[in-house]
Design an enzyme around this catalytic site. Sequence first.
Site, PDB file in Angstrom:
ATOM      1  N   ARG A  77       0.850  -1.181   0.000  1.00  0.00           N
ATOM      2  CA  ARG A  77       0.000   0.000   0.000  1.00  0.00           C
ATOM      3  C   ARG A  77       0.892   1.240   0.000  1.00  0.00           C
ATOM      4  O   ARG A  77       1.903   1.300   0.699  1.00  0.00           O
ATOM      5  CB  ARG A  77      -0.922   0.030   1.217  1.00  0.00           C
ATOM      6  CG  ARG A  77      -2.007  -1.036   1.237  1.00  0.00           C
ATOM      7  CD  ARG A  77      -3.039  -0.818   0.141  1.00  0.00           C
ATOM      8  NE  ARG A  77      -4.111  -1.787   0.197  1.00  0.00           N
ATOM      9  CZ  ARG A  77      -4.116  -2.958  -0.420  1.00  0.00           C
ATOM     10  NH1 ARG A  77      -3.051  -3.321  -1.138  1.00  0.00           N
ATOM     11  NH2 ARG A  77      -5.151  -3.768  -0.340  1.00  0.00           N
ATOM     12  N   ASP A  95       3.668  -0.659  -7.272  1.00  0.00           N
ATOM     13  CA  ASP A  95       2.393  -1.075  -7.855  1.00  0.00           C
ATOM     14  C   ASP A  95       1.227  -0.309  -7.247  1.00  0.00           C
ATOM     15  O   ASP A  95       0.083  -0.517  -7.641  1.00  0.00           O
ATOM     16  CB  ASP A  95       2.216  -2.588  -7.613  1.00  0.00           C
ATOM     17  CG  ASP A  95       0.986  -3.163  -8.299  1.00  0.00           C
ATOM     18  OD1 ASP A  95       0.787  -2.876  -9.495  1.00  0.00           O
ATOM     19  OD2 ASP A  95       0.230  -3.900  -7.635  1.00  0.00           O
ATOM     20  N   GLU A 140      -5.670   6.381  -6.565  1.00  0.00           N
ATOM     21  CA  GLU A 140      -5.893   5.330  -7.565  1.00  0.00           C
ATOM     22  C   GLU A 140      -7.341   5.373  -8.033  1.00  0.00           C
ATOM     23  O   GLU A 140      -8.242   5.555  -7.214  1.00  0.00           O
ATOM     24  CB  GLU A 140      -5.574   3.954  -6.975  1.00  0.00           C
ATOM     25  CG  GLU A 140      -4.106   3.761  -6.649  1.00  0.00           C
ATOM     26  CD  GLU A 140      -3.790   2.349  -6.153  1.00  0.00           C
ATOM     27  OE1 GLU A 140      -4.717   1.496  -6.142  1.00  0.00           O
ATOM     28  OE2 GLU A 140      -2.646   2.087  -5.786  1.00  0.00           O
ATOM     29  N   HIS A 148      -1.410  -1.140  -9.960  1.00  0.00           N
ATOM     30  CA  HIS A 148      -2.037  -1.945  -8.898  1.00  0.00           C
ATOM     31  C   HIS A 148      -2.551  -3.269  -9.459  1.00  0.00           C
ATOM     32  O   HIS A 148      -3.739  -3.601  -9.364  1.00  0.00           O
ATOM     33  CB  HIS A 148      -3.174  -1.179  -8.205  1.00  0.00           C
ATOM     34  CG  HIS A 148      -3.423  -1.681  -6.805  1.00  0.00           C
ATOM     35  ND1 HIS A 148      -3.995  -0.899  -5.831  1.00  0.00           N
ATOM     36  CD2 HIS A 148      -3.168  -2.885  -6.224  1.00  0.00           C
ATOM     37  CE1 HIS A 148      -4.097  -1.610  -4.710  1.00  0.00           C
ATOM     38  NE2 HIS A 148      -3.601  -2.805  -4.930  1.00  0.00           N
ATOM     39  N   GLY A 163      -1.003  -6.268  -8.596  1.00  0.00           N
ATOM     40  CA  GLY A 163      -0.429  -7.356  -7.813  1.00  0.00           C
ATOM     41  C   GLY A 163      -1.363  -8.538  -7.658  1.00  0.00           C
ATOM     42  O   GLY A 163      -0.920  -9.692  -7.646  1.00  0.00           O
TER      43      GLY A 163
END
Length: 324
Positions: free
Chosen positions: A236, A260, A265, A285, A287
Amino acid sequence: MKVHILDDWFDTLRGLPCFDLLKDHDVTVWTDHEPDEAKLAARLADADCVVLFRERTKVTRTLLDQLPTLRLISQRGAYPHVDVAACTDHGVLLCSNTGADGANYAAAELTFGLILSAMRQLPQQMASAKAGGWQMGVGRTLRGRTLGLYGYGKIGRAVADYARAFGMKVLWWASDAGLERARADGEPVAESREAFFAGSDVVSLHLRLTDTTRGIVTGADLAQMSPRSVLVNTSRAGLIAPGALLAGLNAGRPGMAAVDVFDTEPLTDAADPLLSHPNLIATPHIGFVTEDEFDKQFADIFDQVNAYAAGAPIHMINPDAAGQ
């Protein structure tokens, strides 16, 4: 039940085996993100249940005020994006499996992919080759270098396995409880926080974002890192103090970052100073974004929907709401 699934951007879930778990429900899948709360409330006006796609949409008190028929929110994992107290006040049960078995191997794999990308300059080398420039620099070998893992959890331990297969040394830092578990497992622990950041060629963060861990990596920590080091974050963005990563990259410590996750976002501003930094490798993002991981996670989420419909809810975060 009328079930609304939010933020399935690539309409992936309908093609997965787990989707059959919802065959007895009236399901609506939204394949875009609606940031306007009033418009989102209009979409969900008839919803009995809302399924959340990770943390893509925030559930606020003002949103819940506009959803009188909502009784269940089903998701998986942590829930910093959900106002749990407001859910309870509105009689909305939040169900989330926060103790799922097994590591998120998709996130662990991406982490190691970012490590390789940074150390071998893969994005830059690919861009140079496609532009007709051929080689653009000289990368570095992983074997013999030290990977510092901050957070002694399932994902971090999976990354450690990958690192050792590549001949890397592994060094740990964590909470006091995490360090105690690492020592009990015979794992190498840094002598101090300063030694951890200073002695790692690559530092990778694997912590949950909580009130305790928010901003836990400071500018002073990054200043300990070598100008040739890499910081990786697939957990995060909020684990790093606000502005500290950009300031660190500008100061050359760390020399490069591969992330990531971002404070905002989706981040779609190509001119954002962190996203556009020449020493940053970024992924959006992803992952957890694999078909395999989606099927595993949403099987849990849909099981929660069915358990609630059967009158026996599971993984209740605010059980006081169940009887309202």
